[in-house]
Design an enzyme around this catalytic site. Structure first.
Site, short mmCIF file in Angstrom:
data_model
loop_
_atom_site.label_atom_id
_atom_site.label_comp_id
_atom_site.label_asym_id
_atom_site.label_seq_id
_atom_site.Cartn_x
_atom_site.Cartn_y
_atom_site.Cartn_z
CB SER A 20 -0.88 -0.01 1.26
OG SER A 20 -1.51 1.23 1.47
CE1 TYR A 40 -4.15 -2.04 5.24
CE2 TYR A 40 -3.32 0.15 4.67
CZ TYR A 40 -3.82 -1.09 4.29
OH TYR A 40 -3.99 -1.38 2.96
#
Length: 252
Positions: A140, A153
């Site tokens: 990501s 995350y």
């Protein structure tokens, strides 16, 4: 689908985690349509809807001991080998560090990093005798950027990016390429446990990118397909950003 890609993965065997929906589902279907035989793994029983000739669904919790071994063994039992692993499964939590529990933190790392490590380890064992293979991890832009409430995350995706690089250096001597996709906002269900309408939130958040929209899962699947293919034969240990320009530093 372009005709010249229809048989691109003929005789290739692929394992995709987190395949019940979103990017994982798009990857599993795209590679299958291009000739691959696929094991689609997910904790969600909805993955069983993908069942068709040459595509085997596997309902499993990827964080459990033995899950990675079972997934790789399923590919070998049904199709005789494993050529490609796509570590796609991922979850997110939106909490500030001071509000986060140890269980919150551990759950994110278990899915996003530890399960990817375990599946990659088993995949490499299976690929070494063939002297060829490809692993694609879904990272990501959060591997490099952060904002409040995504500490767990962001840490997990940063770890996944570094796992990608380190494993790439270990695996390339066996003909196995390891890379990652630095995904941006994609219209999926990943935020459904966090906000009322996850796909809508992601679509609106994507409007903040330079491209001014979120991606569809198939757009990320195309990048995965490229990295998994022989077209990317010289790409090793890269995190290929597909984030609509989110990771590009803004000018002064």
């Amino acid at each position: 689908m372009a005709a010249d890609k229809r048989g691109e993965f003929e005789d290739q065997v692929v394992l995709v985690t987190g395949a019940a929906s979103g990017i994982g589902r798009a990857v599993a279907l795209m590679l299958h349509e291009r000739g691959a035989r696929v094991v689609a793994e997910d904790k969600n029983p909805m993955v069983e809807a993908l069942a068709r000739p040459g595509l085997i669904p596997l309902v499993a919790d990827i964080t459990l001991d033995g899950a990675a071994q079972k997934a790789v063994a399923t590919a070998i039992a049904h199709f005789g080998r494993l050529d490609i692993l796509v570590n796609n499964a991922g979850i997110i939590i939106n909490k500030r560090v001071v509000d986060m529990t140890r269980d919150d933190w551990d759950r994110i790392q278990a899915v996003n990093v530890t399960a990817a490590f375990l599946h990659a380890r088993e995949a490499v064992h299976a690929m070494i005798p063939n002297r060829k293979g490809a692993i694609v991890n879904i990272a990501s832009y959060a591997a490099y950027q952060a904002f409040p409430t995504i500490a767990a995350y962001a840490a997990s995706k940063g770890a996944l990016a570094q796992l990608t690089r380190a494993l790439a250096l270990e695996a390339i001597d066996h003909g196995i390429r390891v890379n990652a996709v630095g995904s941006g906002d994609v219209v999926t269900n990943i935020l459904n446990d966090v906000v009322e309408d996850g796909p809508d939130f992601l679509a609106r958040h994507g409007e903040k990118t330079p491209i001014k929209r979120a991606a569809q899962p198939e757009e990320i699947a195309e990048v995965v397909a490229f990295l998994a293919s022989d077209r990317a034969s010289y790409i090793v240990g890269s995190v290929v950003m597909a984030d609509g320009g989110m990771s590009v530093p803004a000018g002064a």
